[in-house]
Design a protein around this motif. Structure first.
Motif, PDB file in Angstrom:
ATOM      1  N   MET A  31       0.834  -1.189   0.000  1.00 23.77           N
ATOM      2  CA  MET A  31       0.000   0.000   0.000  1.00 23.77           C
ATOM      3  C   MET A  31       0.876   1.250   0.000  1.00 23.77           C
ATOM      4  SD  MET A  31      -2.869  -1.123   2.867  1.00 23.77           S
ATOM      5  CE  MET A  31      -3.932   0.279   2.515  1.00 23.77           C
ATOM      6  N   GLU A  32       0.394   2.317  -0.636  1.00 30.99           N
ATOM      7  CA  GLU A  32       1.146   3.564  -0.652  1.00 30.99           C
ATOM      8  C   GLU A  32       1.097   4.254   0.712  1.00 30.99           C
ATOM      9  OE1 GLU A  32      -0.055   6.101  -3.802  1.00 30.99           O
ATOM     10  OE2 GLU A  32       0.519   4.699  -5.380  1.00 30.99           O
ATOM     11  N   ASN A  33      -0.018   4.115   1.416  1.00 31.46           N
ATOM     12  CA  ASN A  33      -0.162   4.618   2.774  1.00 31.46           C
ATOM     13  C   ASN A  33      -1.231   3.771   3.450  1.00 31.46           C
ATOM     14  OD1 ASN A  33      -2.859   5.778   2.350  1.00 31.46           O
ATOM     15  ND2 ASN A  33      -1.809   7.341   1.154  1.00 31.46           N
ATOM     16  N   ILE A  34      -1.451   3.999   4.730  1.00 27.76           N
ATOM     17  CA  ILE A  34      -2.410   3.153   5.430  1.00 27.76           C
ATOM     18  C   ILE A  34      -3.115   3.944   6.526  1.00 27.76           C
ATOM     19  CG2 ILE A  34      -0.861   2.282   7.246  1.00 27.76           C
ATOM     20  CD1 ILE A  34      -2.070  -0.548   6.618  1.00 27.76           C
ATOM     21  N   ALA A  35      -4.378   3.601   6.732  1.00 29.82           N
ATOM     22  CA  ALA A  35      -5.158   4.167   7.833  1.00 29.82           C
ATOM     23  C   ALA A  35      -5.876   3.024   8.548  1.00 29.82           C
ATOM     24  CB  ALA A  35      -6.171   5.182   7.312  1.00 29.82           C
ATOM     25  N   TYR A  36      -5.994   3.177   9.856  1.00 33.79           N
ATOM     26  CA  TYR A  36      -6.646   2.159  10.694  1.00 33.79           C
ATOM     27  C   TYR A  36      -7.615   2.876  11.620  1.00 33.79           C
ATOM     28  CZ  TYR A  36      -6.982  -1.152  14.652  1.00 33.79           C
ATOM     29  OH  TYR A  36      -7.420  -1.977  15.665  1.00 33.79           O
ATOM     30  N   TYR A  37      -8.801   2.307  11.809  1.00 39.77           N
ATOM     31  CA  TYR A  37      -9.770   2.861  12.763  1.00 39.77           C
ATOM     32  C   TYR A  37     -10.541   1.713  13.396  1.00 39.77           C
ATOM     33  CZ  TYR A  37     -13.369   5.870  14.815  1.00 39.77           C
ATOM     34  OH  TYR A  37     -14.207   6.526  15.694  1.00 39.77           O
ATOM     35  N   ASN A  38     -10.203   1.425  14.656  1.00 39.45           N
ATOM     36  CA  ASN A  38     -10.924   0.390  15.420  1.00 39.45           C
ATOM     37  C   ASN A  38     -11.045  -0.938  14.663  1.00 39.45           C
ATOM     38  OD1 ASN A  38     -11.217   2.230  17.459  1.00 39.45           O
ATOM     39  ND2 ASN A  38     -13.379   2.646  17.080  1.00 39.45           N
ATOM     40  N   GLY A  39      -9.963  -1.340  14.013  1.00 39.22           N
ATOM     41  CA  GLY A  39      -9.955  -2.623  13.327  1.00 39.22           C
ATOM     42  C   GLY A  39     -10.175  -2.548  11.833  1.00 39.22           C
ATOM     43  N   LEU A  92      -9.271   4.085  18.452  1.00 41.82           N
ATOM     44  CA  LEU A  92      -7.867   4.138  18.056  1.00 41.82           C
ATOM     45  C   LEU A  92      -7.761   4.432  16.566  1.00 41.82           C
ATOM     46  CD1 LEU A  92      -4.822   3.734  18.567  1.00 41.82           C
ATOM     47  CD2 LEU A  92      -5.177   1.278  18.157  1.00 41.82           C
ATOM     48  N   TRP A  93      -7.049   5.520  16.243  1.00 44.32           N
ATOM     49  CA  TRP A  93      -6.748   5.875  14.862  1.00 44.32           C
ATOM     50  C   TRP A  93      -5.248   5.632  14.624  1.00 44.32           C
ATOM     51  CZ3 TRP A  93      -9.225  10.905  12.702  1.00 44.32           C
ATOM     52  CH2 TRP A  93     -10.415  11.224  13.363  1.00 44.32           C
ATOM     53  N   VAL A  94      -4.897   5.183  13.433  1.00 41.25           N
ATOM     54  CA  VAL A  94      -3.489   5.079  13.035  1.00 41.25           C
ATOM     55  C   VAL A  94      -3.373   5.514  11.579  1.00 41.25           C
ATOM     56  CG1 VAL A  94      -1.433   3.630  12.863  1.00 41.25           C
ATOM     57  CG2 VAL A  94      -3.203   3.068  14.561  1.00 41.25           C
ATOM     58  N   LEU A  95      -2.364   6.299  11.271  1.00 45.15           N
ATOM     59  CA  LEU A  95      -2.053   6.661   9.892  1.00 45.15           C
ATOM     60  C   LEU A  95      -0.551   6.528   9.694  1.00 45.15           C
ATOM     61  CD1 LEU A  95      -4.243   8.976  11.104  1.00 45.15           C
ATOM     62  CD2 LEU A  95      -4.320   9.530   8.682  1.00 45.15           C
ATOM     63  N   SER A  96      -0.134   6.068   8.511  1.00 46.80           N
ATOM     64  CA  SER A  96       1.284   6.030   8.188  1.00 46.80           C
ATOM     65  C   SER A  96       1.452   6.294   6.697  1.00 46.80           C
ATOM     66  CB  SER A  96       1.899   4.677   8.571  1.00 46.80           C
ATOM     67  OG  SER A  96       3.304   4.784   8.677  1.00 46.80           O
ATOM     68  N   TRP A  97       2.422   7.153   6.374  1.00 49.23           N
ATOM     69  CA  TRP A  97       2.626   7.531   4.974  1.00 49.23           C
ATOM     70  C   TRP A  97       4.099   7.813   4.732  1.00 49.23           C
ATOM     71  CZ3 TRP A  97       0.377  10.481   8.749  1.00 49.23           C
ATOM     72  CH2 TRP A  97       0.971  11.708   9.062  1.00 49.23           C
ATOM     73  N   PRO A  98       4.553   7.758   3.477  1.00 43.51           N
ATOM     74  CA  PRO A  98       5.972   7.971   3.182  1.00 43.51           C
ATOM     75  C   PRO A  98       6.457   9.333   3.659  1.00 43.51           C
ATOM     76  CG  PRO A  98       4.875   6.992   1.295  1.00 43.51           C
ATOM     77  CD  PRO A  98       3.793   7.371   2.266  1.00 43.51           C
ATOM     78  N   CYS A  99       7.574   9.336   4.379  1.00 43.75           N
ATOM     79  CA  CYS A  99       8.131  10.577   4.898  1.00 43.75           C
ATOM     80  C   CYS A  99       9.507  10.286   5.482  1.00 43.75           C
ATOM     81  CB  CYS A  99       7.220  11.160   5.983  1.00 43.75           C
ATOM     82  SG  CYS A  99       7.593  12.865   6.425  1.00 43.75           S
ATOM     83  N   SER A 100      10.431  11.229   5.378  1.00 45.18           N
ATOM     84  CA  SER A 100      11.787  11.049   5.901  1.00 45.18           C
ATOM     85  C   SER A 100      12.098  12.109   6.945  1.00 45.18           C
ATOM     86  CB  SER A 100      12.817  11.146   4.763  1.00 45.18           C
ATOM     87  OG  SER A 100      12.590  10.150   3.784  1.00 45.18           O
TER      88      SER A 100
END
Length: 283
Positions: free
Chosen positions: A1-9, A112-120
């Protein structure tokens, strides 16, 4: 995946994820957050960041959505699903979902929220331009809450002035920046504000203090003034993505540049720590 989001499963891309309108973060900013960077799909200092979000949640009487070990496993798994090995990993816990009312909902069920995306992370050789602004935030700055409007306004001031960050101060006392900690080097001593209720105890700040002690650099955790900052040998900004970068200008006036060798000791030690902890272990 290019990025990802999660919300309560539920898992989706950031662009596809939707959140219930009654999540209390929408009404009140009723939640806490944390963030770190990843390299080789390994989140840096993850346990320390998880500890901090649990401390922040406890101070706001928000229940933990899961055990710390479970959260760590979940965050690592989500990071592995993103293609790019270097990411910004952000997560937040909100009090729950309920019709708008100021008092806590009767059902104790945090989100619970989670986000992750490309970044340096930022280049450690970068030089920063800063501006200053009166610190008008409330008196719980040690809690990493979602209530960040004063920080947003401070960051916008920096953007409008062509600066990288805004240094906040209460009267003559320097507190921190809009989204960073600020410290100074003076006469060989690393000086940084105490971790009282007026600043957030930054993870990077704590690592730098440890590095100073390991390298024989004296540490002074007492507040300093605007005048002391302007006269410092180096003005040092630190955050999860900023490994102790020097300021060269504040409010249009030149600052620092008088202890580059000492600052480089700190920067190089920090970068070594980051690279070591984010390198996959054999076996």
């Amino acid at each position: 995946m290019e990025n990802i989001a999660y919300y309560n499963g539920k898992i989706a891309s950031i662009e596809e994820m939707t959140i219930p309108i009654n999540d209390r973060s929408s009404y009140f900013g009723d939640g806490v957050y944390d963030a770190t960077y990843t390299r080789n799909h390994i989140p840096f200092a993850l346990e320390e960041h998880i500890d901090r979000i649990y401390r922040s949640a406890a101070m706001l009487k928000i229940s933990a959505p899961m055990l710390k070990d479970e959260m760590g496993r979940l965050l690592r798994e989500l990071v592995r699903r993103v293609d790019c090995p270097e990411q910004m990993l952000y997560w937040q816990v909100t009090r729950g979902t309920a019709m708008r009312a100021h008092a806590f909902p009767k059902e104790d069920k945090p989100n619970l929220w989670v986000l992750s995306w490309p970044c340096s992370v930022k280049d450690i050789h970068a030089k920063l331009k800063l501006c200053t602004m009166e610190d008008t935030r409330y008196l719980h700055c040690n809690i990493k809450t979602l209530n960040l409007i004063p920080n947003v306004l401070a960051a916008q001031k920096a953007a409008e002035l062509g600066c990288d960050e805004t240094v906040l101060h209460r009267g003559n006392r320097v507190t921190e920046c809009a989204h960073s900690n600020v410290s100074i080097l003076k006469d060989g001593v690393f000086r940084t504000a105490p971790t009282d209720n007026l600043i957030l105890p930054g993870i990077t700040r704590g690592h730098i203090l440890q590095i100073c002690r390991e390298n024989g650099i004296p540490v002074d955790e007492t507040a300093f003034t605007l005048e002391e900052m302007m006269q410092a040998d180096e003005v040092v900004v630190s955050a999860s993505s900023v490994f102790g970068l020097p300021a060269v200008e504040i409010d249009g006036k030149p600052v620092g540049g008088r202890a580059p060798e000492l600052l480089e000791v700190i920067q190089q030690a920090y970068m070594k720590k980051f690279l070591t902890e984010t390198t996959p272990q054999a076996g």
